[in-house]
Design a protein around this motif. Structure first.
Motif, short mmCIF file in Angstrom:
data_model
loop_
_atom_site.label_atom_id
_atom_site.label_comp_id
_atom_site.label_asym_id
_atom_site.label_seq_id
_atom_site.Cartn_x
_atom_site.Cartn_y
_atom_site.Cartn_z
N HIS A 6 0.63 -1.43 0.30
CA HIS A 6 -0.02 0.42 0.33
C HIS A 6 1.05 1.60 0.09
CE1 HIS A 6 -3.46 -2.11 0.71
NE2 HIS A 6 -2.97 -2.83 1.65
N ASP A 7 0.67 1.47 -1.34
CA ASP A 7 1.89 2.87 -1.47
C ASP A 7 3.72 3.20 -1.15
OD1 ASP A 7 -0.52 4.61 -2.37
OD2 ASP A 7 -0.64 5.19 -0.59
N GLU A 8 3.62 3.34 0.24
CA GLU A 8 5.46 2.86 0.46
C GLU A 8 5.05 2.04 1.32
OE1 GLU A 8 7.30 5.87 1.13
OE2 GLU A 8 6.95 6.72 -0.45
N ALA A 9 3.68 1.41 2.11
CA ALA A 9 3.90 0.39 3.32
C ALA A 9 3.86 -1.09 2.76
CB ALA A 9 2.26 0.81 4.50
N ILE A 10 4.33 -1.87 4.08
CA ILE A 10 4.10 -3.39 3.33
C ILE A 10 3.16 -3.83 4.85
CG2 ILE A 10 5.43 -5.38 3.11
CD1 ILE A 10 6.81 -4.29 1.83
N ARG A 11 1.91 -4.92 4.60
CA ARG A 11 1.49 -5.37 5.39
C ARG A 11 1.76 -6.78 5.24
NH1 ARG A 11 -4.14 -7.08 5.75
NH2 ARG A 11 -4.22 -6.32 3.77
N ALA A 12 1.87 -7.89 5.65
CA ALA A 12 1.74 -9.01 5.64
C ALA A 12 0.49 -9.93 6.42
CB ALA A 12 3.49 -10.11 6.72
N VAL A 13 -0.04 -10.47 6.03
CA VAL A 13 -0.72 -11.57 6.52
C VAL A 13 -1.15 -12.77 6.41
CG1 VAL A 13 -3.78 -12.32 6.19
CG2 VAL A 13 -3.36 -9.42 5.44
N LEU A 14 -1.13 -13.78 7.20
CA LEU A 14 -0.27 -15.38 7.54
C LEU A 14 -2.25 -15.80 6.61
CD1 LEU A 14 0.81 -17.23 9.11
CD2 LEU A 14 -1.12 -18.20 10.43
N ARG A 15 -1.50 -16.78 5.58
CA ARG A 15 -2.50 -17.41 4.56
C ARG A 15 -2.25 -18.94 5.51
NH1 ARG A 15 -3.35 -17.77 -1.11
NH2 ARG A 15 -5.00 -19.25 -1.12
N LYS A 16 -0.90 -19.02 5.86
CA LYS A 16 -1.43 -20.94 6.22
C LYS A 16 -0.38 -21.26 7.13
CE LYS A 16 -4.10 -24.76 6.65
NZ LYS A 16 -5.54 -24.73 6.66
N GLU A 17 -0.04 -21.61 7.79
CA GLU A 17 0.87 -21.90 9.16
C GLU A 17 1.00 -23.69 9.36
OE1 GLU A 17 2.83 -19.88 12.83
OE2 GLU A 17 0.51 -20.81 12.95
N TRP A 18 1.56 -24.63 10.08
CA TRP A 18 2.13 -25.76 10.28
C TRP A 18 2.69 -25.54 11.24
CZ3 TRP A 18 6.68 -28.40 10.64
CH2 TRP A 18 6.34 -29.25 11.20
N VAL A 19 2.86 -26.32 12.33
CA VAL A 19 3.84 -26.79 13.98
C VAL A 19 3.52 -27.87 14.24
CG1 VAL A 19 4.34 -25.74 16.30
CG2 VAL A 19 2.48 -23.54 14.47
N GLY B 193 9.61 -1.73 8.72
CA GLY B 193 11.00 -0.89 8.80
C GLY B 193 11.73 -0.65 8.49
N PRO B 194 13.00 0.55 8.62
CA PRO B 194 14.57 0.89 7.98
C PRO B 194 15.38 -1.18 7.88
CG PRO B 194 14.61 1.67 9.74
CD PRO B 194 12.71 0.95 9.58
N ASP B 195 14.99 -1.68 9.26
CA ASP B 195 16.07 -3.00 9.36
C ASP B 195 15.52 -4.06 7.85
OD1 ASP B 195 17.59 -1.95 11.55
OD2 ASP B 195 15.84 -2.71 13.20
N ALA B 196 14.03 -3.56 7.45
CA ALA B 196 13.63 -5.09 6.85
C ALA B 196 14.12 -5.30 5.98
CB ALA B 196 12.34 -5.53 7.46
N GLN B 197 14.12 -3.53 5.15
CA GLN B 197 14.40 -3.07 4.22
C GLN B 197 15.27 -3.66 2.84
OE1 GLN B 197 12.61 -0.65 1.97
NE2 GLN B 197 13.33 -1.75 0.28
#
Length: 609
Positions: free
Chosen positions: A164-177, A195-199
């Motif tokens: 979204h523009d310069e923002a990044i959003r994450a959504v969990l689609r599926k998980e196995w533990v 965040g800058p650390d994740a760039q």
């Protein structure tokens, strides 16, 4: 020892002296039976003891050899099982020597191969699952479980990334533990991807590169954003239709591990297959949407096709008529072009005829016939006394010298008029030849017959010869003796006239110190081809125009239409030949070569029949 009475005895003899007198010999004998028996017993016991010692040594050697060989046998058995496909086989060796260390290395290798094989099996399983048409989340869950178990990890997840523009959003689609681990709703989806650390990670994902994570090596502020249970992780980007779609996240809660290249390649393959499955699902969804309106479109299209078929049938009829008309127009166009050249050259000859006629008329107008008429009138006035008039009258005395001079003038005038009349006759004959040549080719248009190329070149040169002479162009002939070939004379003449006319035009545009020259050649090329070339030392052609010059509408002339060489190339192709141009550059002349197959009309008739 001597035998005595059939027995072995030990005998000892010594002399017997008494008072210096030798009385005799004393003999003492000892039986050796007991000695021999004792020796035999000793030999028997010694041999028995030796046999016993040999047996004991052999037994001890066998036991020790078995102790040494058993670890090797165990290792060999394990190797054979692995070779047969049992990757879970291990060599349990505890010899505390090099063989034990070798067995340990073998066991590590077997575990590595088993792990890689399990990962490859999980990749194969993923490939099969992603090709099915089941529920997408269910399939992703199965694949994550299989991949996580094969890699020996604690958690596997698919995270969808939204921009979204310069923002990044994450959504969990599926998980196995893994079993025994507590599932958390906040995993990589809760990470601050903007965040800058994740760039650096984002840049790597967009470039399609894998990111491996060891939290202990990260800065504290960055490490605090991660799940504190993670000891190591690997993040693989998922690309859909060329765009970064999300990430496959594999976490290990138990150990810090170095992810091998085989594991990276396998996980990348799984991520690529996931991206391909998502793209295929999008396409399938689009197809389903399109299918809903397909029937109506098919009905409409069927009606349109029926109308088009009817129109096509009409168009076929019109096309057949148009093709027939086009063939006729093509023939007429070729003949019109030849006729244009013929008329142009006839006009040039007629200019010469007009000049000759004007000269004859001028000489007749300037003739002294009027003086002769006046002289005849004066003689008629003195018809009764002509003799005395000529002899005594001053005017009469000048009559005879004047007649002599007038006769010489009339003779000279007659010779000049005859010369002009001969030139006029020659020009008229040239016109007749040009017209006759054109008529001869017009009669055979479209007919394939045996032709002599040298004669056709002569005819083409004869048609254009007045123009060559007017511009001071010398035509050189270099004709090799070649057999007649089967071709359409009309098409060949059309090509030759066009090439010669272009050569003349190229020479008109330049001044050549060595003289303007056109060289025409006829050559045999191999056993099956003949070439005709027209070479000039005129304006030449740039390299980029050597092929473009044959294109429809391309021309280098201000008043050109770009159809001449194009139609010539088409005509050459229709006869099974080719037309090409060569030039060393502007100002260096050009050579046009017509190449034709060497076939006879009789052979072609035989092929047709």
């Amino acid at each position: 020892m001597v035998p005595l009475f059939g027995r072995r005895v030990f005998q000892y003899a010594f002399p017997f002296d008494y008072s210096g007198i030798q009385w005799g010999w004393i003999h003492v004998g000892l039986s050796l039976d007991s000695y021999d028996q004792s020796v035999r017993r000793t030999y028997t016991r010694t041999a028995g003891l030796a046999v016993l010692c040999g047996c004991l040594s052999l037994l001890i050697s066998l036991v020790y050899a078995a102790h040494l060989v058993r670890p090797i046998q165990i290792l060999h058995a394990a190797v054979e099982k692995v070779a047969q496909g049992d990757l879970r086989a291990r060599a349990d060796v505890r010899s505390r020597d090099e063989i034990q260390r070798l067995a340990g290395a073998f066991n590590d290798m077997a575990r590595t191969i088993l792990a890689r094989n399990q990962i490859l099996d999980s990749v194969s399983f993923a490939a099969k699952e992603f090709l099915t048409d089941g529920d997408g989340d269910t399939i992703i869950g199965k694949v994550l479980e299989r991949v996580g178990q094969a890699a020996g990890t604690s958690r596997a997840a698919v995270v969808r990334i939204f921009h979204h523009d310069e923002a990044i959003r994450a959504v969990l689609r599926k998980e196995w533990v893994a079993a025994g681990g507590a599932a958390r709703q906040e995993g990589w989806e809760a990470f601050d991807w903007s965040g800058p650390d994740a760039q650096p990670w984002i840049d790597s994902f967009r470039e399609g590169r894998i990111v491996t994570v060891i939290p202990s090596s990260l800065p504290a502020a960055f490490r605090d954003q991660l799940d504190q249970r993670i000891q190591s992780a690997i993040l693989v980007p998922v690309v859909v239709a060329g765009e970064w779609w999300g990430v496959v996240c594999i976490d290990d809660f138990e150990q810090t591990r170095e992810w091998g290249e085989a594991e990276k390649d396998s996980l990348r393959a799984v991520a690529d297959m996931l991206g391909a499955a998502i793209a295929r699902h999008r396409v399938r969804t689009a197809l389903i949407d399109a299918k809903q309106t397909l029937e109506q479109r098919v009905i409409e299209r069927t009606r349109e096709l029926q109308e088009q078929i009817a129109a096509k049938d009409r168009a076929h009829s019109e096309l057949a008529a148009a093709q027939q008309r086009l063939m006729e127009l093509s023939r007429e166009a070729g003949m019109a072009e030849i006729a244009t050249g013929v008329l142009h050259n006839v006009g040039n000859v007629l200019n010469s005829v007009n000049v000759s006629t004007s000269l004859v008329a001028g000489k007749i107008r300037e003739s002294r016939v009027d003086n002769l008429v006046a002289l005849i009138g004066m003689l008629e006035q003195h018809s009764t006394d002509v003799s005395s008039f000529l002899a005594s009258d001053p005017k009469g005395q000048r009559v005879l010298p004047y007649l002599v001079k007038l006769g010489g003038h009339f003779k000279s005038e007659r010779d000049g008029i005859l010369q002009e009349l001969e030139m006029l006759s020659s020009h008229v004959g040239h016109i007749k030849q040009i017209v006759a040549t054109q008529q001869s080719y017009a009669k055979v248009s479209g007919l394939v017959e045996n032709v002599k190329l040298s004669e056709m070149l002569d005819d083409a040169i004869r048609i254009l010869d007045p123009g060559f002479g007017r511009h001071g162009i010398k035509v050189e002939r270099d004709f090799e003796t070649v057999p007649e070939i089967a071709a359409e004379k009309h098409k060949i003449l059309q090509i030759l006239l066009n090439l010669l006319r272009n050569a003349k035009q190229a020479l008109k545009e330049v001044d050549v110190a060595d003289g303007k020259t056109i060289r025409v050649c006829v050559r045999r090329k191999g056993e099956r081809r003949i070439i005709l070339s027209v070479q000039d030392n005129g304006a030449g052609l740039p390299a980029e125009n050597l092929t473009r010059i044959f294109g429809h509408g391309f021309t280098t002339k201000a008043d050109g239409h770009g159809f001449g060489l194009h139609s010539c190339a088409l005509a050459a192709s229709e006869m099974g030949g080719s037309l090409r141009a060569e030039s060393d550059g502007p100002g260096k002349g050009a050579t046009f070569t017509l190449e034709l197959p060497m076939k006879l009309a009789d052979d072609m008739k035989g092929m047709l029949t």
